[in-house]
Structure formats: C-alpha cells, structure tokens
Design an enzyme around this catalytic site. Structure first.
Site, PDB file in Angstrom:
ATOM      1  CB  THR A 128     -94.303  47.782  45.300  1.00 11.55           C
ATOM      2  OG1 THR A 128     -94.808  48.730  46.230  1.00 11.55           O
ATOM      3  CG2 THR A 128     -94.199  48.491  43.953  1.00 11.55           C
ATOM      4  CG  ASP A 129     -98.135  48.572  49.050  1.00  8.64           C
ATOM      5  OD1 ASP A 129     -97.124  49.153  48.611  1.00  8.64           O
ATOM      6  OD2 ASP A 129     -98.472  48.601  50.253  1.00  8.64           O
ATOM      7  CD  GLU A 130     -94.434  52.801  47.027  1.00  7.17           C
ATOM      8  OE1 GLU A 130     -94.323  53.746  46.243  1.00  7.17           O
ATOM      9  OE2 GLU A 130     -93.701  52.614  48.002  1.00  7.17           O
ATOM     10  CE1 TYR A 152     -89.676  50.836  43.554  1.00  2.72           C
ATOM     11  CE2 TYR A 152     -91.530  51.583  44.887  1.00  2.72           C
ATOM     12  CZ  TYR A 152     -90.651  50.582  44.504  1.00  2.72           C
ATOM     13  OH  TYR A 152     -90.750  49.325  45.064  1.00  2.72           O
ATOM     14  CE  LYS A 156     -90.967  46.776  41.638  1.00  6.02           C
ATOM     15  NZ  LYS A 156     -89.826  45.811  41.575  1.00  6.02           N
TER      16      LYS A 156
HETATM   17  P1  NAD Z   1     -82.992  47.234  47.947  1.00  5.58           P
HETATM   18  O1  NAD Z   1     -82.805  48.579  47.350  1.00  5.58           O
HETATM   19  O2  NAD Z   1     -82.564  46.987  49.357  1.00  5.58           O
HETATM   20  O3  NAD Z   1     -82.251  46.130  47.046  1.00  5.58           O
HETATM   21  C1  NAD Z   1     -82.227  46.173  45.650  1.00  5.58           C
HETATM   22  C2  NAD Z   1     -81.123  45.251  45.177  1.00  5.58           C
HETATM   23  O4  NAD Z   1     -81.159  45.228  43.740  1.00  5.58           O
HETATM   24  C3  NAD Z   1     -79.718  45.716  45.583  1.00  5.58           C
HETATM   25  O5  NAD Z   1     -78.971  44.629  46.070  1.00  5.58           O
HETATM   26  C4  NAD Z   1     -79.115  46.242  44.291  1.00  5.58           C
HETATM   27  O6  NAD Z   1     -77.711  46.128  44.222  1.00  5.58           O
HETATM   28  C5  NAD Z   1     -79.813  45.353  43.271  1.00  5.58           C
HETATM   29  N1  NAD Z   1     -79.856  45.950  41.920  1.00  5.58           N
HETATM   30  C6  NAD Z   1     -80.247  47.213  41.596  1.00  5.58           C
HETATM   31  N2  NAD Z   1     -80.146  47.394  40.263  1.00  5.58           N
HETATM   32  C7  NAD Z   1     -79.699  46.214  39.747  1.00  5.58           C
HETATM   33  C8  NAD Z   1     -79.410  45.779  38.430  1.00  5.58           C
HETATM   34  N3  NAD Z   1     -79.539  46.591  37.372  1.00  5.58           N
HETATM   35  N4  NAD Z   1     -78.986  44.505  38.250  1.00  5.58           N
HETATM   36  C9  NAD Z   1     -78.824  43.668  39.322  1.00  5.58           C
HETATM   37  N5  NAD Z   1     -79.060  44.048  40.582  1.00  5.58           N
HETATM   38  C10 NAD Z   1     -79.501  45.303  40.797  1.00  5.58           C
HETATM   39  O7  NAD Z   1     -84.538  46.918  47.749  1.00  5.58           O
HETATM   40  P2  NAD Z   1     -85.565  46.035  48.589  1.00  5.58           P
HETATM   41  O8  NAD Z   1     -86.266  46.905  49.547  1.00  5.58           O
HETATM   42  O9  NAD Z   1     -84.889  44.801  49.048  1.00  5.58           O
HETATM   43  O10 NAD Z   1     -86.614  45.670  47.452  1.00  5.58           O
HETATM   44  C11 NAD Z   1     -86.494  44.456  46.698  1.00  5.58           C
HETATM   45  C12 NAD Z   1     -87.689  44.355  45.761  1.00  5.58           C
HETATM   46  O11 NAD Z   1     -88.897  44.353  46.518  1.00  5.58           O
HETATM   47  C13 NAD Z   1     -87.808  45.503  44.772  1.00  5.58           C
HETATM   48  O12 NAD Z   1     -88.165  44.996  43.529  1.00  5.58           O
HETATM   49  C14 NAD Z   1     -88.899  46.387  45.363  1.00  5.58           C
HETATM   50  O13 NAD Z   1     -89.577  47.080  44.343  1.00  5.58           O
HETATM   51  C15 NAD Z   1     -89.777  45.351  46.023  1.00  5.58           C
HETATM   52  N6  NAD Z   1     -90.564  45.821  47.177  1.00  5.58           N
HETATM   53  C16 NAD Z   1     -89.953  46.449  48.230  1.00  5.58           C
HETATM   54  C17 NAD Z   1     -90.725  46.850  49.324  1.00  5.58           C
HETATM   55  C18 NAD Z   1     -90.092  47.529  50.515  1.00  5.58           C
HETATM   56  O14 NAD Z   1     -90.837  48.018  51.393  1.00  5.58           O
HETATM   57  N7  NAD Z   1     -88.787  47.571  50.634  1.00  5.58           N
HETATM   58  C19 NAD Z   1     -92.106  46.606  49.340  1.00  5.58           C
HETATM   59  C20 NAD Z   1     -92.697  45.960  48.244  1.00  5.58           C
HETATM   60  C21 NAD Z   1     -91.902  45.558  47.174  1.00  5.58           C
HETATM   61  P1  TYD Z   2     -90.579  54.791  52.608  1.00  9.15           P
HETATM   62  O1  TYD Z   2     -89.867  53.933  53.600  1.00  9.15           O
HETATM   63  O2  TYD Z   2     -89.769  55.676  51.723  1.00  9.15           O
HETATM   64  O3  TYD Z   2     -91.515  53.839  51.765  1.00  9.15           O
HETATM   65  P2  TYD Z   2     -92.673  54.209  50.689  1.00  9.15           P
HETATM   66  O4  TYD Z   2     -92.490  55.575  50.199  1.00  9.15           O
HETATM   67  O5  TYD Z   2     -92.358  53.190  49.666  1.00  9.15           O
HETATM   68  O6  TYD Z   2     -93.985  53.991  51.395  1.00  9.15           O
HETATM   69  O7  TYD Z   2     -91.622  55.705  53.386  1.00  9.15           O
HETATM   70  C1  TYD Z   2     -92.617  55.169  54.228  1.00  9.15           C
HETATM   71  C2  TYD Z   2     -93.515  56.305  54.673  1.00  9.15           C
HETATM   72  O8  TYD Z   2     -92.730  57.197  55.474  1.00  9.15           O
HETATM   73  C3  TYD Z   2     -94.040  57.144  53.516  1.00  9.15           C
HETATM   74  O9  TYD Z   2     -95.357  57.603  53.828  1.00  9.15           O
HETATM   75  C4  TYD Z   2     -93.093  58.320  53.462  1.00  9.15           C
HETATM   76  C5  TYD Z   2     -92.713  58.499  54.917  1.00  9.15           C
HETATM   77  N1  TYD Z   2     -91.360  59.052  55.143  1.00  9.15           N
HETATM   78  C6  TYD Z   2     -91.204  60.161  55.986  1.00  9.15           C
HETATM   79  O10 TYD Z   2     -92.177  60.689  56.544  1.00  9.15           O
HETATM   80  N2  TYD Z   2     -89.946  60.650  56.168  1.00  9.15           N
HETATM   81  C7  TYD Z   2     -88.856  60.112  55.564  1.00  9.15           C
HETATM   82  O11 TYD Z   2     -87.726  60.617  55.774  1.00  9.15           O
HETATM   83  C8  TYD Z   2     -89.032  58.978  54.726  1.00  9.15           C
HETATM   84  C9  TYD Z   2     -87.846  58.331  54.035  1.00  9.15           C
HETATM   85  C10 TYD Z   2     -90.293  58.476  54.544  1.00  9.15           C
END
Ligand code: NAD
Ligand code: TYD
Length: 345
Positions: A128-130, A152, A156
């Site tokens: 992630t960019d985080e 988090y 990562k």
């Molecule tokens: P999500 O929470 O929707 O999905 C996570 C999945 O992982 C779920 O299906 C969960 O059951 C599974 N999981 C959790 N723990 C597990 C374990 N111990 N063994 C097997 N499976 C397990 O998350 P997402 O938003 O789809 O994110 C997927 C990936 O992308 C993550 O690695 C996250 O860090 C990365 N990512 C997400 C975002 C975003 O904005 N959502 C951005 C950049 C990177």
């Molecule tokens: P989020 O979807 O939790 O992603 P991330 O923290 O990984 O960027 O949040 C996106 C942005 O929205 C972040 O700046 C936090 C903000 N946010 C709120 O303002 N209110 C909320 O209830 C949530 C969940 C996030």
C-alpha cells in the site's frame, strides 16, 4: 513469468480487491486455474465469489496464511501467488493490532517460506501507499524511504521488508506493489467510500474525520487489479511498483460527491474527532509501472458514479454484512467521537 495458461493462487481472494482480481483474471481468459485461499475473516465473503462457482477454472480453499501446512498444500503446482490476505483497516489496527502483526507480517513470512520451496513460482506481495507515511508535497517514488505511522501501515511495511529479505537471501522471485486508496464493488462498508454510500442509503450521518481536508489518490479496483497483473507478468524480480491514479481529492470532496450522487443532503456530512496519527496526504507517482505499459482506465467521476450505482443495485449484499458484528465495531470506533456538522461555504 510469461503470459498464458497459468495456475494462480490468490490469497485473500474473498475480500474486496482479491475478488475483483479473481473476476479480472477469469475475464482475461489467460489462466487455466484460479485458486482462492482465504480465511474468511469478517471482511472475507463467499458471496463476493459466488458468480464464479460454475467456472471450472475456479477453486476455493478456506485456510489461514499463517498455517504453513495448509499454505504448502495450496501452493503446490502454482505458477504464481498473489497475496492480498491481510487485516486492512487502519481504524481497527488502532483498536486491535494483534491480528495485523499476525496475518500481515507472520502470514507473509509463511507464504515466502512456502514459495521458497518452489523456485519457479513468483509471488506478488500486494502492499500500500501508506507505507510511505504522510506525503505533504509531490509524489512518492519507489525509492523513497518508508515512514509508516500507524499499526496497519507498519505491519504492511514489515511484510515488504521480509519479502525483500527473502529475495536477497534466498532468491525468492517476488515483486511488491504499492497501491493507492481503492474503491469499487464488493468493498466492505467500514472503508470510507462504501461506509458513506451505505450510511446515506440508510439516512444516517456520514462521519468525516477532523477537517476533512486530508487528501487521497483514488483508484478503481479494476485499475488496481490490472496494475497488479502487469507487475506479475512484466515486473522485475525484487522490484517495487507503485499503482496510483492521478485522481487526487480531499475527503470532503469525496463526501459531497457521494451525497450528491445519492440525492442526499449535505447536512448528513458530520465532522467527528480525527483519527489519531491520521496521514494528511498520500500521493503516488506510477511512472515505473506505466513504463511497463500499464495505465488506469477509470476517471474518478465515472468510477464513483458506477460504484454508487453498484451499491444501489446490491442492497442485499451490503445489508447482510452491516450486521450485529458491524454495529459492534461501529460503536467501538465512532461511539466516543465528538461530532459537529460541516461548515457552510
Ligand atoms: P479486505 O479486508 O477486503 O480483504 C482481505 C481478505 O484477506 C479477506 O477476504 C480476508 O478474509 C482475508 N484474510 C485475512 N486474514 C487472512 C489470513 N490470515 N489468511 C487468509 N486470508 C486472510 O482487503 P482489501 O481492501 O481487498 O485489501 C487487499 C490487499 O490490498 C491488502 O493486502 C491491502 O493491504 C492491500 N491494499 C488495499 C487498499 C485499499 O484501498 N483497500 C489499497 C492498497 C493496498
Ligand atoms: P479509509 O477508507 O479508512 O482508508 P485509509 O485510511 O487507508 O486511507 O479512509 C480514507 C480516508 O477517509 C482517510 O483519510 C480517513 C477518512 N475517513 C473518514 O474521514 N471517516 C471515516 O469514517 C473513515 C472510515 C475514513
């Protein structure tokens, strides 16, 4: 790794981006098997995968990436492992960090150990960019130092370090991707965009942390998935690739857009006590991935409109998961926050 007829293990494939990736892979018609391995935590959902059940190329295994024996079985015969499995919500990492360390760090290490036994298997570690931390000016490039600022993003970053260590010491073929904030169908409604959509549809206030002027780059799940696949097919072993759009917006702008699309009132936008350690801005340069031929297809305006429409059309999906467990989390995360309505401009 070359193009066609691959067997791909998608860990975390029942989650938001993972299930979009499974869909994307099966649509490309270039794989012979997509094997999903997922623990089914609160954010994993078999419903996200239901439509693939008739496809003979699709297989589901319920398992934990921390379970070495189960991982070794699942990985057998795979050309690639794409690791989405993670605990993913920053706010939850402030409430209960243990599972973040366990799955994101330990689990990634278990996967790396397993991949190490199969020298022809490539792994993509989805990150992630985080990990860059707050970026007040400019855009992060892959060689920038990492400065994670919450449990988090720290977990990562830890996973990334382990992946690079296994590449350097054991020659594991691994590529890391760092994606921007992602939106689209099947996102669990704790994250900002689906939380706002579903709250407005329920007539509830939408909680904006602090002044709402924090900035994120928003990428559609489909573009994030095509970026991951480009890194898998064409990325150089041991390298990192940012996956971002040029769509940079404040949270308040995103909130107003969602409210407008749903025909709600701006009065629903409520400022609440900020998230501790809230990163002010993330922004990525994706030139390195673009040089491999990738580019995003979605613009934010059409992407967010399509996403809102998806949630409108799939009320059964999100109502089923906004359940008692969700309410309990909602109370733990929002119950103590002070609120005030948004300032009028
Ligand atoms: P999500 O929470 O929707 O999905 C996570 C999945 O992982 C779920 O299906 C969960 O059951 C599974 N999981 C959790 N723990 C597990 C374990 N111990 N063994 C097997 N499976 C397990 O998350 P997402 O938003 O789809 O994110 C997927 C990936 O992308 C993550 O690695 C996250 O860090 C990365 N990512 C997400 C975002 C975003 O904005 N959502 C951005 C950049 C990177
Ligand atoms: P989020 O979807 O939790 O992603 P991330 O923290 O990984 O960027 O949040 C996106 C942005 O929205 C972040 O700046 C936090 C903000 N946010 C709120 O303002 N209110 C909320 O209830 C949530 C969940 C996030």
């Amino acid at each position: 790794m070359s193009g066609d007829r691959q067997i791909i293990l998608v860990t975390g494939g029942a989650g938001f981006i993972g299930s979009n990736y499974v869909s994307w892979l099966l649509d490309q018609n270039t794989v012979s098997e997509v094997r999903v391995f997922d623990k089914l935590t609160y954010s994993g959902n078999r419903e996200n995968l239901r439509r693939f059940e008739g496809d003979r190329r699709y297989r589901f295994i319920q398992g934990d990436i921390c379970d070495a024996a189960a991982v070794a079985d699942a990985i057998e015969g795979c050309d690639a492992v794409v690791n989405f499995a993670a605990e993913t919500h920053v706010d939850r990492s402030l409430l209960e960090p243990a599972s973040f360390i366990e799955t994101n760090v330990h689990g990634t290490w278990v996967l790396l150990e397993a991949v190490r036994q199969f020298p022809s298997t490539r792994m993509v570690q989805v990150s992630t960019d985080e990990v860059y931390g707050a970026v007040l000016d400019g855009r992060s490039v892959e060689s920038d130092p990492l400065h994670p600022r919450n449990p988090y993003s720290a977990s990562k970053a830890g996973a990334e370090m382990m992946a690079i260590a296994y590449h350097e010491t054991h020659g594991v073929d691994v590529v890391i991707t760092r994606g921007s904030n992602t939106y689209g169908p099947f996102q669990y409604p704790e994250k900002f965009i689906p939380l706002m959509i579903t709250n407005v549809m329920e007539g509830q206030a939408i909680p904006v942390y602090g002044d709402g002027l924090q900035v994120r780059h928003w990428i559609h799940a489909e573009d994030h998935c095509s970026g991951i696949h480009t890194a898998l097919l064409r990325g150089e072993s041991g390298e990192v690739y940012n996956i971002g759009s040029d769509e940079e917006h404040t949270n308040l702008h995103v909130a107003r857009t969602v409210v407008d699309l749903l025909g709600g009132s701006d009065d629903l936008i409520t400022h609440v006590t900020d998230r501790p350690g809230h990163d002010r801005r993330y922004a990525l340069s994706s030139d390195k991935l673009r040089s491999l031929g990738w580019s995003p297809k979605w613009e934010f305006d059409s992407g967010i409109a399509a996403t809102v429409e998806w949630y409108r059309q799939n009320e059964n999906w999100w109502r089923a998961i906004r359940d008692a467990r969700f309410t309990e989390y909602y109370q733990a995360n929002y119950g103590h926050r002070q609120t005030r309505q948004t300032d009028r401009e």
